[in-house]
Scaffold this motif. Structure first.
Motif, PDB file in Angstrom:
ATOM      1  N   GLY A  40       8.497  66.979 -94.623  1.00 65.51           N
ATOM      2  CA  GLY A  40       9.888  66.572 -94.492  1.00 65.51           C
ATOM      3  C   GLY A  40       9.950  65.060 -94.465  1.00 65.51           C
ATOM      4  O   GLY A  40       8.928  64.378 -94.476  1.00 65.51           O
ATOM      5  N   ASN A  41      11.143  64.537 -94.400  1.00 63.61           N
ATOM      6  CA  ASN A  41      11.347  63.092 -94.381  1.00 63.61           C
ATOM      7  C   ASN A  41      11.317  62.573 -92.952  1.00 63.61           C
ATOM      8  O   ASN A  41      11.715  63.268 -92.020  1.00 63.61           O
ATOM      9  CB  ASN A  41      12.677  62.747 -95.039  1.00 63.61           C
ATOM     10  CG  ASN A  41      12.708  63.159 -96.494  1.00 63.61           C
ATOM     11  OD1 ASN A  41      11.700  63.100 -97.190  1.00 63.61           O
ATOM     12  ND2 ASN A  41      13.853  63.599 -96.954  1.00 63.61           N
ATOM     13  N   VAL A  42      10.843  61.340 -92.804  1.00 66.35           N
ATOM     14  CA  VAL A  42      10.766  60.676 -91.505  1.00 66.35           C
ATOM     15  C   VAL A  42      11.674  59.455 -91.536  1.00 66.35           C
ATOM     16  O   VAL A  42      11.593  58.637 -92.448  1.00 66.35           O
ATOM     17  CB  VAL A  42       9.318  60.226 -91.191  1.00 66.35           C
ATOM     18  CG1 VAL A  42       9.264  59.456 -89.885  1.00 66.35           C
ATOM     19  CG2 VAL A  42       8.369  61.411 -91.180  1.00 66.35           C
ATOM     20  N   LYS A  43      12.524  59.352 -90.517  1.00 65.91           N
ATOM     21  CA  LYS A  43      13.368  58.164 -90.362  1.00 65.91           C
ATOM     22  C   LYS A  43      13.177  57.674 -88.936  1.00 65.91           C
ATOM     23  O   LYS A  43      13.433  58.404 -87.983  1.00 65.91           O
ATOM     24  CB  LYS A  43      14.837  58.494 -90.620  1.00 65.91           C
ATOM     25  CG  LYS A  43      15.730  57.287 -90.585  1.00 65.91           C
ATOM     26  CD  LYS A  43      17.139  57.621 -90.987  1.00 65.91           C
ATOM     27  CE  LYS A  43      17.981  56.350 -90.970  1.00 65.91           C
ATOM     28  NZ  LYS A  43      19.353  56.628 -91.369  1.00 65.91           N
ATOM     29  N   ALA A  44      12.683  56.435 -88.791  1.00 65.28           N
ATOM     30  CA  ALA A  44      12.361  55.891 -87.477  1.00 65.28           C
ATOM     31  C   ALA A  44      12.472  54.375 -87.510  1.00 65.28           C
ATOM     32  O   ALA A  44      12.610  53.764 -88.573  1.00 65.28           O
ATOM     33  CB  ALA A  44      10.944  56.295 -87.070  1.00 65.28           C
ATOM     34  N   LYS A  45      12.372  53.787 -86.335  1.00 66.00           N
ATOM     35  CA  LYS A  45      12.346  52.324 -86.229  1.00 66.00           C
ATOM     36  C   LYS A  45      11.048  51.796 -86.838  1.00 66.00           C
ATOM     37  O   LYS A  45      11.039  50.860 -87.618  1.00 66.00           O
ATOM     38  CB  LYS A  45      12.472  51.925 -84.764  1.00 66.00           C
ATOM     39  CG  LYS A  45      12.509  50.456 -84.515  1.00 66.00           C
ATOM     40  CD  LYS A  45      12.717  50.167 -83.041  1.00 66.00           C
ATOM     41  CE  LYS A  45      12.654  48.685 -82.781  1.00 66.00           C
ATOM     42  NZ  LYS A  45      12.786  48.410 -81.344  1.00 66.00           N
ATOM     43  N   SER A  46       9.924  52.420 -86.456  1.00 61.48           N
ATOM     44  CA  SER A  46       8.625  52.106 -87.043  1.00 61.48           C
ATOM     45  C   SER A  46       7.782  53.376 -87.037  1.00 61.48           C
ATOM     46  O   SER A  46       8.060  54.302 -86.275  1.00 61.48           O
ATOM     47  CB  SER A  46       7.909  50.984 -86.283  1.00 61.48           C
ATOM     48  OG  SER A  46       7.486  51.445 -85.021  1.00 61.48           O
ATOM     49  N   ALA A  47       6.762  53.413 -87.888  1.00 59.93           N
ATOM     50  CA  ALA A  47       5.923  54.604 -87.988  1.00 59.93           C
ATOM     51  C   ALA A  47       4.464  54.212 -88.146  1.00 59.93           C
ATOM     52  O   ALA A  47       4.136  53.308 -88.915  1.00 59.93           O
ATOM     53  CB  ALA A  47       6.359  55.464 -89.170  1.00 59.93           C
ATOM     54  N   ILE A  48       3.620  54.908 -87.396  1.00 59.23           N
ATOM     55  CA  ILE A  48       2.170  54.816 -87.566  1.00 59.23           C
ATOM     56  C   ILE A  48       1.719  56.205 -87.985  1.00 59.23           C
ATOM     57  O   ILE A  48       1.985  57.183 -87.282  1.00 59.23           O
ATOM     58  CB  ILE A  48       1.468  54.388 -86.268  1.00 59.23           C
ATOM     59  CG1 ILE A  48       1.937  53.004 -85.847  1.00 59.23           C
ATOM     60  CG2 ILE A  48      -0.049  54.420 -86.447  1.00 59.23           C
ATOM     61  CD1 ILE A  48       1.415  52.563 -84.479  1.00 59.23           C
ATOM     62  N   VAL A  49       1.051  56.295 -89.139  1.00 60.35           N
ATOM     63  CA  VAL A  49       0.680  57.585 -89.697  1.00 60.35           C
ATOM     64  C   VAL A  49      -0.833  57.697 -89.790  1.00 60.35           C
ATOM     65  O   VAL A  49      -1.491  56.867 -90.414  1.00 60.35           O
ATOM     66  CB  VAL A  49       1.304  57.789 -91.099  1.00 60.35           C
ATOM     67  CG1 VAL A  49       0.930  59.146 -91.670  1.00 60.35           C
ATOM     68  CG2 VAL A  49       2.819  57.619 -91.040  1.00 60.35           C
TER      69      VAL A  49
END
Length: 137
Positions: free
Chosen positions: A56-65
């Protein structure tokens, strides 16, 4: 969704072995070590652990994957892909960092200037909506 000033404390954890089906809307910082089949939206930061799988799609302030994401990532402040990450989807962020051995297949929009970033993000999202609508017809 209310805005949060606390960017340090993890508010939500999807633990290893957990599975969620459906879209998630979370307030604040979230860490995922399990599986999510749906979109994730938060006003805070997100960490997607090494064993995590997100379709799915991710919407965030910042992302660490560190795990697998099959979907687009939109994180205005920054996206970091760790060496164990695999992303099949597009990334839109002001800052993108990728370690060695990352698997990334998609488009990347990364502009530091807020005005240019907002304009290009909007243009990309409109084009994506048109493509999605055309594929449904």
């Amino acid at each position: 969704m209310s805005l949060r000033s606390d960017d340090v404390s993890i508010n939500t954890i999807i633990g290893d072995g957990s599975a969620v089906t459906g879209n998630l809307r979370v307030n604040g910082f979230i860490r995922i070590d399990g599986d999510i089949d749906g979109n994730l939206e938060t006003d805070g930061n997100v960490i997607i652990g090494e064993k995590a799988r997100l379709r799915g799609n991710v919407k965030a302030k910042s992302a660490i994957v560190g795990g697998i994401v099959l979907g687009d990532i939109t994180a205005k402040d920054g996206v970091t892909l760790l060496s164990t990450a695999a992303v099949v989807g597009d990334i839109i962020s002001r800052k993108v960092q990728m370690e060695d051995h990352v698997v990334f297949h998609g488009y990347c929009i990364s502009l530091d200037n807020d005005e240019n970033f907002s304009a290009e993000s909007e243009r990309y999202l409109q084009a994506q909506a048109i493509r999605n609508k055309a594929s449904l017809a």
